[in-house]
Scaffold this motif. Structure first.
Motif, PDB file in Angstrom:
ATOM      1  N   GLN A 149      59.785  21.561  75.098  1.00 27.38           N
ATOM      2  CA  GLN A 149      58.433  22.080  74.948  1.00 27.38           C
ATOM      3  C   GLN A 149      58.088  22.129  73.462  1.00 27.38           C
ATOM      4  OE1 GLN A 149      57.831  25.820  76.874  1.00 27.38           O
ATOM      5  NE2 GLN A 149      55.640  25.777  76.557  1.00 27.38           N
ATOM      6  N   LEU A 150      56.966  21.510  73.120  1.00 31.92           N
ATOM      7  CA  LEU A 150      56.576  21.383  71.720  1.00 31.92           C
ATOM      8  C   LEU A 150      55.559  22.431  71.280  1.00 31.92           C
ATOM      9  CD1 LEU A 150      56.108  17.502  71.687  1.00 31.92           C
ATOM     10  CD2 LEU A 150      58.103  18.812  70.933  1.00 31.92           C
ATOM     11  N   ALA A 151      54.857  23.029  72.226  1.00 36.06           N
ATOM     12  CA  ALA A 151      53.758  23.939  71.885  1.00 36.06           C
ATOM     13  C   ALA A 151      53.932  25.282  72.579  1.00 36.06           C
ATOM     14  CB  ALA A 151      52.428  23.320  72.290  1.00 36.06           C
ATOM     15  N   THR A 152      53.429  26.316  71.933  1.00 37.98           N
ATOM     16  CA  THR A 152      53.421  27.634  72.560  1.00 37.98           C
ATOM     17  C   THR A 152      52.186  27.818  73.422  1.00 37.98           C
ATOM     18  OG1 THR A 152      52.303  28.607  70.646  1.00 37.98           O
ATOM     19  CG2 THR A 152      54.722  28.698  70.678  1.00 37.98           C
ATOM     20  N   GLU A 153      51.159  27.022  73.138  1.00 42.93           N
ATOM     21  CA  GLU A 153      49.898  27.136  73.879  1.00 42.93           C
ATOM     22  C   GLU A 153      49.146  25.813  73.797  1.00 42.93           C
ATOM     23  OE1 GLU A 153      45.776  29.695  73.404  1.00 42.93           O
ATOM     24  OE2 GLU A 153      47.633  30.554  72.659  1.00 42.93           O
ATOM     25  N   VAL A 154      48.600  25.381  74.934  1.00 37.75           N
ATOM     26  CA  VAL A 154      47.753  24.187  74.978  1.00 37.75           C
ATOM     27  C   VAL A 154      46.631  24.467  75.960  1.00 37.75           C
ATOM     28  CG1 VAL A 154      47.596  21.724  75.524  1.00 37.75           C
ATOM     29  CG2 VAL A 154      49.705  22.639  74.529  1.00 37.75           C
ATOM     30  N   TYR A 155      45.418  24.177  75.563  1.00 37.41           N
ATOM     31  CA  TYR A 155      44.299  24.288  76.491  1.00 37.41           C
ATOM     32  C   TYR A 155      43.227  23.282  76.119  1.00 37.41           C
ATOM     33  CZ  TYR A 155      41.924  27.142  72.933  1.00 37.41           C
ATOM     34  OH  TYR A 155      41.335  27.584  71.776  1.00 37.41           O
ATOM     35  N   ALA A 156      42.420  22.947  77.101  1.00 36.93           N
ATOM     36  CA  ALA A 156      41.331  21.994  76.894  1.00 36.93           C
ATOM     37  C   ALA A 156      40.026  22.661  77.305  1.00 36.93           C
ATOM     38  CB  ALA A 156      41.563  20.731  77.712  1.00 36.93           C
ATOM     39  N   TYR A 157      38.969  22.284  76.623  1.00 39.07           N
ATOM     40  CA  TYR A 157      37.646  22.829  76.889  1.00 39.07           C
ATOM     41  C   TYR A 157      36.638  21.686  76.840  1.00 39.07           C
ATOM     42  CZ  TYR A 157      33.122  24.913  75.891  1.00 39.07           C
ATOM     43  OH  TYR A 157      31.785  25.225  75.912  1.00 39.07           O
ATOM     44  N   TYR A 158      35.754  21.639  77.825  1.00 34.09           N
ATOM     45  CA  TYR A 158      34.668  20.663  77.813  1.00 34.09           C
ATOM     46  C   TYR A 158      33.357  21.409  77.640  1.00 34.09           C
ATOM     47  CZ  TYR A 158      31.193  17.264  79.150  1.00 34.09           C
ATOM     48  OH  TYR A 158      30.098  16.451  79.139  1.00 34.09           O
ATOM     49  N   GLY A 159      32.593  21.035  76.642  1.00 36.45           N
ATOM     50  CA  GLY A 159      31.280  21.625  76.408  1.00 36.45           C
ATOM     51  C   GLY A 159      30.205  20.609  76.725  1.00 36.45           C
ATOM     52  N   LYS A 160      29.387  20.923  77.723  1.00 35.12           N
ATOM     53  CA  LYS A 160      28.310  19.986  78.080  1.00 35.12           C
ATOM     54  C   LYS A 160      27.159  20.151  77.103  1.00 35.12           C
ATOM     55  CE  LYS A 160      26.519  23.258  81.404  1.00 35.12           C
ATOM     56  NZ  LYS A 160      26.496  23.681  82.746  1.00 35.12           N
ATOM     57  N   GLN A 161      26.518  19.033  76.810  1.00 34.40           N
ATOM     58  CA  GLN A 161      25.387  19.017  75.903  1.00 34.40           C
ATOM     59  C   GLN A 161      24.345  18.057  76.457  1.00 34.40           C
ATOM     60  OE1 GLN A 161      27.014  17.971  72.081  1.00 34.40           O
ATOM     61  NE2 GLN A 161      28.525  19.604  72.158  1.00 34.40           N
ATOM     62  N   ILE A 162      23.147  18.132  75.950  1.00 37.03           N
ATOM     63  CA  ILE A 162      22.059  17.337  76.499  1.00 37.03           C
ATOM     64  C   ILE A 162      22.355  15.837  76.424  1.00 37.03           C
ATOM     65  CG2 ILE A 162      19.646  16.646  76.144  1.00 37.03           C
ATOM     66  CD1 ILE A 162      19.011  19.553  75.535  1.00 37.03           C
ATOM     67  N   LEU A 163      22.864  15.367  75.324  1.00 39.31           N
ATOM     68  CA  LEU A 163      23.092  13.934  75.165  1.00 39.31           C
ATOM     69  C   LEU A 163      24.562  13.550  75.328  1.00 39.31           C
ATOM     70  CD1 LEU A 163      20.702  13.216  72.159  1.00 39.31           C
ATOM     71  CD2 LEU A 163      20.299  12.813  74.595  1.00 39.31           C
ATOM     72  N   GLY A 164      25.325  14.346  75.966  1.00 38.30           N
ATOM     73  CA  GLY A 164      26.733  14.034  76.160  1.00 38.30           C
ATOM     74  C   GLY A 164      27.538  15.300  76.280  1.00 38.30           C
ATOM     75  N   GLY A 165      28.670  15.315  75.692  1.00 33.36           N
ATOM     76  CA  GLY A 165      29.527  16.482  75.750  1.00 33.36           C
ATOM     77  C   GLY A 165      30.665  16.333  74.766  1.00 33.36           C
ATOM     78  N   GLU A 166      31.519  17.328  74.763  1.00 32.03           N
ATOM     79  CA  GLU A 166      32.624  17.334  73.824  1.00 32.03           C
ATOM     80  C   GLU A 166      33.844  17.915  74.514  1.00 32.03           C
ATOM     81  OE1 GLU A 166      33.197  18.821  69.288  1.00 32.03           O
ATOM     82  OE2 GLU A 166      32.225  20.227  70.644  1.00 32.03           O
ATOM     83  N   LEU A 167      34.932  17.180  74.466  1.00 32.44           N
ATOM     84  CA  LEU A 167      36.203  17.658  74.987  1.00 32.44           C
ATOM     85  C   LEU A 167      37.052  18.083  73.806  1.00 32.44           C
ATOM     86  CD1 LEU A 167      38.296  17.996  77.299  1.00 32.44           C
ATOM     87  CD2 LEU A 167      39.042  15.662  76.763  1.00 32.44           C
ATOM     88  N   GLN A 168      37.511  19.316  73.846  1.00 31.42           N
ATOM     89  CA  GLN A 168      38.384  19.818  72.792  1.00 31.42           C
ATOM     90  C   GLN A 168      39.742  20.126  73.411  1.00 31.42           C
ATOM     91  OE1 GLN A 168      36.738  23.226  70.780  1.00 31.42           O
ATOM     92  NE2 GLN A 168      34.771  22.223  70.440  1.00 31.42           N
ATOM     93  N   ILE A 169      40.778  19.672  72.750  1.00 33.63           N
ATOM     94  CA  ILE A 169      42.138  19.996  73.165  1.00 33.63           C
ATOM     95  C   ILE A 169      42.762  20.775  72.020  1.00 33.63           C
ATOM     96  CG2 ILE A 169      44.394  19.105  73.831  1.00 33.63           C
ATOM     97  CD1 ILE A 169      42.905  16.571  74.827  1.00 33.63           C
ATOM     98  N   HIS A 170      43.194  21.973  72.310  1.00 34.66           N
ATOM     99  CA  HIS A 170      43.807  22.835  71.310  1.00 34.66           C
ATOM    100  C   HIS A 170      45.286  22.986  71.650  1.00 34.66           C
ATOM    101  CE1 HIS A 170      39.928  24.558  69.710  1.00 34.66           C
ATOM    102  NE2 HIS A 170      39.538  23.944  70.809  1.00 34.66           N
ATOM    103  N   ALA A 171      46.131  22.847  70.657  1.00 35.17           N
ATOM    104  CA  ALA A 171      47.569  23.016  70.864  1.00 35.17           C
ATOM    105  C   ALA A 171      48.143  23.764  69.665  1.00 35.17           C
ATOM    106  CB  ALA A 171      48.250  21.671  71.023  1.00 35.17           C
TER     107      ALA A 171
END
Length: 131
Positions: A1-23
């Motif tokens: 195991q390389l990380a103590t915490e990993v999560y992903a978040y998708y933020g919807k927006q009018i012209l697309g969106g953004e996927l964020q992966i935090h580790a």
């Protein structure tokens, strides 16, 4: 195991969106090694179809989260405002649920190939100052 915490978040927006992966790397883990592991998982999403059961489970989680959020009047009003902005109509619930149900393992793979391409990423390392 390389990380103590990993999560992903998708933020919807009018012209697309953004996927964020935090580790958060475990102490002593090289950030390049952690990034390679994340890149390998993204590559797997682009190259292999997700098992159908995993797709169903993810869809159920999304639906449950949406229904739970709609119980709060302020969150419901925000979601309706998003539907008006994104869809041009206030009754977007049925459409959203239909879109989710229409996702197949094949269409998910095709979408990942487009939107999770290595060239579409911005990477940022945040390292605390040494004490």
């Amino acid at each position: 195991q390389l990380a103590t915490e990993v999560y992903a978040y998708y933020g919807k927006q009018i012209l697309g969106g953004e996927l964020q992966i935090h580790a958060i790397a475990k102490p002593g883990v090289d950030l390049a090694k952690l990034r390679t592991a994340i890149d390998d998982e993204l590559r797997r999403l682009r190259d292999e179809e997700v098992p159908l059961e995993e797709l169903r489970r993810a869809t159920w989680v999304l639906e449950a989260s949406l229904f739970r959020s709609l119980e709060n009047p302020a969150a419901r009003a925000e979601e309706i405002a998003d539907w008006v902005a994104l869809l041009g109509r206030a009754d977007g619930l049925e459409l959203v649920l239909g879109l989710w149900k229409g996702v197949s393992t094949k269409s998910l793979k095709q979408t990942a190939q487009t939107w999770l391409a290595p060239t579409a990423a911005v990477n940022m390392d945040i390292v605390p100052e040494a004490k």
